[in-house]
Design a protein around this motif. Structure first.
Motif, PDB file in Angstrom:
ATOM      1  N   VAL A 143      61.410  33.295  54.315  1.00  0.00           N
ATOM      2  CA  VAL A 143      62.522  33.068  55.240  1.00  0.00           C
ATOM      3  C   VAL A 143      62.527  34.133  56.335  1.00  0.00           C
ATOM      4  CG1 VAL A 143      65.022  32.922  55.434  1.00  0.00           C
ATOM      5  CG2 VAL A 143      63.875  31.920  53.464  1.00  0.00           C
ATOM      6  N   LEU A 144      62.236  35.375  55.990  1.00  0.00           N
ATOM      7  CA  LEU A 144      62.155  36.438  56.994  1.00  0.00           C
ATOM      8  C   LEU A 144      61.052  36.158  58.006  1.00  0.00           C
ATOM      9  CD1 LEU A 144      62.663  39.566  54.695  1.00  0.00           C
ATOM     10  CD2 LEU A 144      64.214  38.775  56.490  1.00  0.00           C
ATOM     11  N   LEU A 145      59.928  35.670  57.527  1.00  0.00           N
ATOM     12  CA  LEU A 145      58.840  35.328  58.442  1.00  0.00           C
ATOM     13  C   LEU A 145      59.252  34.175  59.354  1.00  0.00           C
ATOM     14  CD1 LEU A 145      55.939  35.909  59.291  1.00  0.00           C
ATOM     15  CD2 LEU A 145      55.173  34.312  57.536  1.00  0.00           C
ATOM     16  N   LEU A 146      60.016  33.225  58.827  1.00  0.00           N
ATOM     17  CA  LEU A 146      60.501  32.115  59.645  1.00  0.00           C
ATOM     18  C   LEU A 146      61.453  32.618  60.727  1.00  0.00           C
ATOM     19  CD1 LEU A 146      60.797  29.082  60.207  1.00  0.00           C
ATOM     20  CD2 LEU A 146      62.558  29.003  58.428  1.00  0.00           C
ATOM     21  N   SER A 203      49.709  36.842  57.111  1.00  0.00           N
ATOM     22  CA  SER A 203      50.376  35.988  58.082  1.00  0.00           C
ATOM     23  C   SER A 203      51.490  36.738  58.801  1.00  0.00           C
ATOM     24  CB  SER A 203      50.938  34.753  57.382  1.00  0.00           C
ATOM     25  OG  SER A 203      51.577  33.894  58.290  1.00  0.00           O
ATOM     26  N   ALA A 204      52.248  37.574  58.062  1.00  0.00           N
ATOM     27  CA  ALA A 204      53.297  38.383  58.686  1.00  0.00           C
ATOM     28  C   ALA A 204      52.703  39.390  59.658  1.00  0.00           C
ATOM     29  CB  ALA A 204      54.105  39.100  57.605  1.00  0.00           C
ATOM     30  N   THR A 205      51.563  39.969  59.309  1.00  0.00           N
ATOM     31  CA  THR A 205      50.888  40.910  60.206  1.00  0.00           C
ATOM     32  C   THR A 205      50.450  40.209  61.488  1.00  0.00           C
ATOM     33  OG1 THR A 205      50.089  42.144  58.280  1.00  0.00           O
ATOM     34  CG2 THR A 205      48.991  42.557  60.374  1.00  0.00           C
ATOM     35  N   LEU A 206      49.995  38.974  61.355  1.00  0.00           N
ATOM     36  CA  LEU A 206      49.595  38.203  62.524  1.00  0.00           C
ATOM     37  C   LEU A 206      50.812  37.904  63.410  1.00  0.00           C
ATOM     38  CD1 LEU A 206      46.953  36.951  63.597  1.00  0.00           C
ATOM     39  CD2 LEU A 206      47.637  34.814  62.506  1.00  0.00           C
ATOM     40  N   THR A 207      51.940  37.563  62.791  1.00  0.00           N
ATOM     41  CA  THR A 207      53.163  37.344  63.562  1.00  0.00           C
ATOM     42  C   THR A 207      53.604  38.627  64.256  1.00  0.00           C
ATOM     43  OG1 THR A 207      53.871  35.620  62.026  1.00  0.00           O
ATOM     44  CG2 THR A 207      55.571  36.615  63.398  1.00  0.00           C
ATOM     45  N   ASP A 238      49.551  38.746  49.213  1.00  0.00           N
ATOM     46  CA  ASP A 238      48.556  39.232  50.162  1.00  0.00           C
ATOM     47  C   ASP A 238      48.363  38.289  51.349  1.00  0.00           C
ATOM     48  OD1 ASP A 238      48.265  41.326  48.458  1.00  0.00           O
ATOM     49  OD2 ASP A 238      46.447  40.580  47.497  1.00  0.00           O
ATOM     50  N   LEU A 239      48.280  36.995  51.088  1.00  0.00           N
ATOM     51  CA  LEU A 239      48.043  36.053  52.185  1.00  0.00           C
ATOM     52  C   LEU A 239      49.268  35.937  53.078  1.00  0.00           C
ATOM     53  CD1 LEU A 239      45.980  34.136  53.397  1.00  0.00           C
ATOM     54  CD2 LEU A 239      46.933  32.309  51.992  1.00  0.00           C
ATOM     55  N   LEU A 240      50.460  35.934  52.491  1.00  0.00           N
ATOM     56  CA  LEU A 240      51.675  35.901  53.302  1.00  0.00           C
ATOM     57  C   LEU A 240      51.824  37.195  54.099  1.00  0.00           C
ATOM     58  CD1 LEU A 240      54.155  34.194  53.973  1.00  0.00           C
ATOM     59  CD2 LEU A 240      55.368  35.343  52.114  1.00  0.00           C
ATOM     60  N   GLU A 241      51.386  38.306  53.526  1.00  0.00           N
ATOM     61  CA  GLU A 241      51.421  39.569  54.259  1.00  0.00           C
ATOM     62  C   GLU A 241      50.478  39.519  55.458  1.00  0.00           C
ATOM     63  OE1 GLU A 241      50.563  44.366  53.583  1.00  0.00           O
ATOM     64  OE2 GLU A 241      50.274  42.925  51.951  1.00  0.00           O
ATOM     65  N   HIS A 288      40.669  33.464  52.760  1.00  0.00           N
ATOM     66  CA  HIS A 288      41.522  32.638  51.899  1.00  0.00           C
ATOM     67  C   HIS A 288      42.499  31.763  52.665  1.00  0.00           C
ATOM     68  CE1 HIS A 288      40.251  34.777  48.226  1.00  0.00           C
ATOM     69  NE2 HIS A 288      40.240  35.853  48.979  1.00  0.00           N
ATOM     70  N   GLY A 289      42.575  31.896  53.966  1.00  0.00           N
ATOM     71  CA  GLY A 289      43.521  31.106  54.743  1.00  0.00           C
ATOM     72  C   GLY A 289      43.034  29.698  54.993  1.00  0.00           C
ATOM     73  N   GLY A 290      43.981  28.806  55.267  1.00  0.00           N
ATOM     74  CA  GLY A 290      43.651  27.424  55.564  1.00  0.00           C
ATOM     75  C   GLY A 290      43.287  27.229  57.022  1.00  0.00           C
ATOM     76  N   LEU A 291      43.134  25.962  57.404  1.00  0.00           N
ATOM     77  CA  LEU A 291      42.723  25.643  58.770  1.00  0.00           C
ATOM     78  C   LEU A 291      43.745  26.125  59.790  1.00  0.00           C
ATOM     79  CD1 LEU A 291      41.374  22.001  58.259  1.00  0.00           C
ATOM     80  CD2 LEU A 291      40.041  24.100  58.497  1.00  0.00           C
ATOM     81  N   GLU A 292      45.018  25.893  59.526  1.00  0.00           N
ATOM     82  CA  GLU A 292      46.050  26.277  60.497  1.00  0.00           C
ATOM     83  C   GLU A 292      46.127  27.781  60.671  1.00  0.00           C
ATOM     84  OE1 GLU A 292      50.921  25.973  61.073  1.00  0.00           O
ATOM     85  OE2 GLU A 292      49.903  24.758  59.556  1.00  0.00           O
ATOM     86  N   LEU A 293      46.119  28.527  59.589  1.00  0.00           N
ATOM     87  CA  LEU A 293      46.224  29.983  59.680  1.00  0.00           C
ATOM     88  C   LEU A 293      44.992  30.579  60.347  1.00  0.00           C
ATOM     89  CD1 LEU A 293      47.991  32.375  59.019  1.00  0.00           C
ATOM     90  CD2 LEU A 293      46.938  32.496  56.759  1.00  0.00           C
ATOM     91  N   CYS A 294      43.810  30.059  60.028  1.00  0.00           N
ATOM     92  CA  CYS A 294      42.591  30.561  60.677  1.00  0.00           C
ATOM     93  C   CYS A 294      42.601  30.255  62.170  1.00  0.00           C
ATOM     94  CB  CYS A 294      41.359  29.938  60.024  1.00  0.00           C
ATOM     95  SG  CYS A 294      41.019  30.525  58.351  1.00  0.00           S
ATOM     96  N   ALA A 295      43.009  29.038  62.543  1.00  0.00           N
ATOM     97  CA  ALA A 295      43.069  28.691  63.969  1.00  0.00           C
ATOM     98  C   ALA A 295      44.069  29.575  64.701  1.00  0.00           C
ATOM     99  CB  ALA A 295      43.457  27.224  64.114  1.00  0.00           C
ATOM    100  N   ARG A 296      45.198  29.839  64.064  1.00  0.00           N
ATOM    101  CA  ARG A 296      46.198  30.714  64.688  1.00  0.00           C
ATOM    102  C   ARG A 296      45.660  32.128  64.863  1.00  0.00           C
ATOM    103  NH1 ARG A 296      51.388  32.581  61.473  1.00  0.00           N
ATOM    104  NH2 ARG A 296      52.251  34.062  62.975  1.00  0.00           N
ATOM    105  N   ALA A 297      44.931  32.623  63.869  1.00  0.00           N
ATOM    106  CA  ALA A 297      44.348  33.968  63.988  1.00  0.00           C
ATOM    107  C   ALA A 297      43.329  34.021  65.126  1.00  0.00           C
ATOM    108  CB  ALA A 297      43.691  34.361  62.667  1.00  0.00           C
TER     109      ALA A 297
END
Length: 912
Positions: free
Chosen positions: A741-744, A780-784, A775-778, A814-823
């Motif tokens: 929720v914090l990331l959202l 994603s948070a670092t990317l945000t 780890d993976l959510l972290e 370990h990320g999916g297509l969306e997370l990799c594309a965003r990175a």
């Protein structure tokens, strides 16, 4: 006489000649048992002194002899139905074993039965049976004869004893029953041809009820668990044909082929197997037909009060609150729970003292928990704790504590003061006047239940408690009860090692099986039932081989191994499999996609036969979710169609939620916001209106609602929903969900051009992720966080680039297509925003990530992010002066923006 102790019709029967003191014989003699006695006599004829140790006639080999013995053993132990088989059915099964002797066994059986025409004939028959068990005069130790204490020996002795106890009127009734038994098949006793035999044999064996009992093993008292063949049923009660197919059009014709009920032990085992069917696939059992079958059985055997408990389970599985409550009350009113709830433990002590008030309270609490009444369930469980302690019922207390911990872990409750507050339960303080939080109470309960289960040697409860502790350690930081002073712990992180340790210990129930009394205490006839059911498939392979070549003389291996079922009880396999399912969930939290797929595949492959439909569908859901994240929606929907054939979405909540999740994601990516809003409303409908019930489903519905508002650029409304959701998660101490929720919230502020307000949320999300090892959510948070720094200006480009490089290993691994594309897009934006970066000198550093991002987004049909990627490509080509490539990228950008603002074929978003 001690050999027959505990073999009577009641669990506590100790009288050798009666069942429960009613005066009935140990075993009700029936025509089917006489037929089995004759076959046992053929298998082990009377021994002769000084005789050579050779195979009796007409056996051609040791394998042939063993095959008949194995078949007879399964006949005396199987419980595939509550009626005894007709003579025609017995001859069909016997023909499989009798193929080498051209039907000699069948001919001898039919001729022997037809010759029993008078009481003298019966007397001579049983007098001859005594010679099977009696060693001849002058017999030496090398002579071979049937052991009196073996399975067949006990069976023959019980039959002889039952015949000797019969009155003359009873013998005459037995002769009349024998005539009816022989008349149930053709007068010539001819068997059908092989082609007809195959079809009829398959129809006979098609009922899939051969696995060990699942639900009943959790509450079944060791009722006659050590009983043998000498158990009593009601006196020659008539029963119809097989009633376990649960056809809605099934009718009961009492006068058609009337035969006798099986022994009491086999009836109990039959009920256990029906309970296992209810647990594995309740949708396959029609409510009314099953109740009609159980009502008929109870009419035929009124002493079987456990039928009412089975009707309670049936109503429970079909969400009928009134019927389930009524049947539960009937069971405890009529039997006082004396027919048991739980299986025996490995210790000599009983698991639970039945017939007590706390047993009924435990079942009633589980009923309220199932129907979403958490406060009522807690009140009942608290009363069960009090009564268990008053009666010194430690085993029931251990189960109640486990049930309370399970309730607290599944249902969100912000406060239990006034419910769990008696001196007989947890208490509300630790001696310092400080109330315990829900999580602290849950941890105390789990540790108490684990300790009691270990002391009382309750392996199933012990395994369940280890699984519950692993789940607790996965989502909660174990804070000390005293959180101040010089010795106070400063560690505020979860420990994956503790999770792994509890998961490993939970599977010890599987390694313990076979090494101690756990395996023998679960022997309820299911092994023999499975073997007899699988006999048809084995016989088809064996018979086709014998037709093509000469007769087989040593085919026992083929016969045995093809029909051999798994001897491990289904509850043991379920507990072991649950560990792998929880491992997959743990790796989802930690962010390792390969480990999620591996553990879900292990569960779906190795434990599918014993798993319930709910847990097996959950394993399929995890695998399909991985497909959607890594392979796109087309592959996920193909797999979903296959899963819906196996688990219809109308009966499987997991499959229904998965379908809605994937459809919602695709609608958001395509820009079909009305469809996304419609699916969000469906999420809200599925959740219960009771506060705290279905809390995870309610949270997911709110998250998807906020994301839909964010996609519609209604930022203030999205932020309001997210803030309310954060308060709810905080209220129920759902810290892992709080991180998402914090990331959202950070994402909402970033897209609304309030980067400064979004930074605290991103940093707080990072802190939560570190505490819970997400780890993976972290990453994603670092990317945000990097995107937020970029939004503050080009002067922060280097800091943002450093954060992106920090998160890339985890995301690309370990990320999916969306997370990799965003990175990849953020990486390109960092380079293009840096004033010192030269696109002409480092063209690949920008275009390679963008090309990879556009390929991934094409698979996901993510229009908004794809438009951003093509926009950056156009900018890069513009810096390089490549006008043609720039125009091509600009055209793609315009296409995606137009499709996003003016979506077409919205109805296609609900079709797959």
């Amino acid at each position: 006489m001690s050999l027959f102790a505990g073999v009577g019709g009641g669990a506590g029967s100790a009288e050798p000649a009666s069942a429960g003191g009613t005066g009935r014989a140990l075993l009700e003699l029936t025509p089917h048992k006489i037929a089995v006695c004759h076959l046992v006599q053929v298998f082990a004829p009377p021994a002769q002194a000084g005789g050579d140790s050779v195979l009796p006639f007409p056996f051609e080999s040791v394998a042939h002899h063993n095959r008949l013995g194995l078949f007879l053993f399964t006949l005396t132990r199987s419980c595939n139905d509550f009626r005894e088989p007709l003579l025609e059915e017995l001859l069909r099964q016997l023909k499989v074993v009798d193929d080498l002797t051209n039907g000699w066994f069948c001919e001898q059986l039919t001729s022997t039965l037809s010759a029993l025409n008078s009481p003298d004939d019966l007397f001579n028959f049983f007098d001859k049976l005594r010679g099977v068990l009696t060693a001849p005069e002058g017999a030496s130790a090398e002579d071979i004869f049937l052991d009196q204490n073996s399975q067949f020996g006990v069976f023959l002795r019980c039959c002889i004893l039952a015949f000797n106890s019969m009155t003359f009127e009873g013998v005459c009734n037995l002769l009349a029953d024998l005539v009816m038994y022989c008349n149930s098949t053709d007068a010539s006793y001819d068997l059908p041809e092989d082609e007809d035999f195959d079809t009829e044999m398959n129809n006979l064996m098609d009922a899939d009820i051969g696995s060990q009992a699942g639900i009943f093993e959790k509450y079944r008292q060791g009722y006659a668990s050590e009983s043998h063949m000498g158990e009593s049923s009601s006196a020659l009660t008539r029963a119809p044909m097989s009633l376990h197919d649960f056809d809605e059009t099934n009718t009961f014709k009492v006068d058609d082929n009337p035969i006798c009920l099986r022994s009491r032990w086999q009836l109990e085992a039959y009920l256990n197997q029906q309970a296992d069917i209810l647990e594995k696939d309740p949708s396959s059992v029609p409510l009314n037909s099953f109740n009609a079958t159980m009502t008929r059985l109870q009419t035929l055997a009124p002493e079987l009060h456990r039928v009412q408990f089975l009707q309670y389970l049936n109503a429970l599985c079909h969400d009928d609150y009134v019927a389930s409550l009524d049947n539960l009350h009937r069971y405890f009113d009529y039997s006082a729970g004396m027919q048991g709830l739980f299986g025996r433990s490995m210790s000599p002590m009983q698991d639970i003292v039945v017939g007590k008030y706390e047993s009924a309270l435990l079942c009633l609490g589980n009923l309220h928990c199932y129907f979403g009444h958490p406060k009522k369930a807690l009140e009942v469980f608290a009363e069960a704790v009090r009564v268990s302690q008053m009666n010194n019922d430690d085993s029931c207390l251990a189960y109640v504590l486990g049930a309370i911990s399970n309730l607290l872990s599944k249902i969100g409750m912000s406060n239990t003061v006034g419910i769990i507050s008696s001196p007989y339960s947890l208490g509300t303080n630790i001696g310092l006047g400080t109330p315990l939080s829900i999580q602290q109470q849950l941890l105390v309960l789990l540790k108490r239940s684990l300790k009691r289960a270990d002391i009382l040697k309750l392996p199933s409860l012990l395994s369940f408690d280890h699984l519950s502790l692993a789940k607790f350690d996965l989502k909660h930081v174990q804070r000390p009860l005293v959180s101040f002073g010089p010795n106070a712990s400063t560690k505020l992180r979860t420990c994956p090692a503790d999770v792994s340790k509890n998961l490993r210990l939970s599977t010890r129930v599987l390694t313990d099986f076979g090494t101690d009394a756990l395996s023998t205490s679960n022997d309820n006839g299911s092994f023999s039932t499975s073997w007899l059911r699988n006999l048809s498939a084995a016989s088809d392979s064996w018979r086709s081989s014998s037709m093509k070549s000469t007769k087989l003389h040593n085919d026992f291996d083929n016969f045995y191994y093809l029909a051999k079922p798994s001897p491990v009880p289904a509850p043991v396999l379920q507990l072991a499999g649950s560990g792998y399912l929880l491992r997959a969930t743990a790796w989802e939290h930690y962010g390792s996609a390969p480990m999620v797929r591996m553990n879900a595949l292990v569960y779906a492959t190795c434990f599918a036969d014993a798993a319930s439909s709910s847990e097996l569908s959950l394993a399929y859901v995890k695998l399909i979710q991985q497909l959607a994240v890594f392979k796109g929606y087309s592959a996920a929907f193909c797999a979903l169609k296959l899963a819906e054939k196996k688990f219809p979405s109308s009966t499987s909540l997991h499959i229904q939620l998965l379908r809605m999740q994937i459809l919602h994601e695709r609608a958001l990516h395509r820009g079909h916001l009305k469809v996304a809003h419609q699916i969000c409303d469906e999420f809200g409908v599925l959740s219960s209106s009771v506060c705290g019930v279905d809390i995870e489903l309610k949270i997911e519905a709110s998250v998807r609602h906020a994301r839909t508002l964010l996609a519609a650029k209604q930022y203030s409304q999205a932020a309001a929903v997210a803030n309310s959701l954060f308060s709810t998660c905080y209220k129920y101490n759902m810290q892992v969900e709080n991180a998402s929720v914090l990331l959202l919230l950070a994402e909402i502020h970033r897209k609304s051009d309030n980067a400064v307000l979004g930074l605290p949320y991103a940093l707080a999300c990072q802190s939560f992720c570190k505490s819970f090892n997400l780890d993976l959510l972290e990453a994603s948070a670092t990317l945000t966080l990097a995107e937020l720094w970029l939004a503050l200006g080009s002067s922060h480009a280097k800091r943002a680039l450093s954060l992106v490089h920090q998160s890339l290993p985890m995301i690309l691994g370990h990320g999916g297509l969306e997370l990799c594309a965003r990175a990849h897009i953020v990486l390109a934006k960092c380079h293009l925003s840096d004033p010192k970066f030269s696109a002409a000198e480092n063209l690949e550093a920008v275009l390679d990530p963008l090309n990879q991002a556009t390929q991934d987004l094409q698979v996901l049909e993510y229009r908004e992010m794809a438009a951003e990627a093509y926009y950056l490509k156009a900018m890069a080509y513009n810096h390089l002066g490549k006008l043609d490539e720039r125009e091509e990228a600009a055209a793609c950008f315009k296409e995606h923006i137009t499709g996003l603002e003016n979506p077409h074929n919205k109805e296609d978003s609900l079709v797959y």
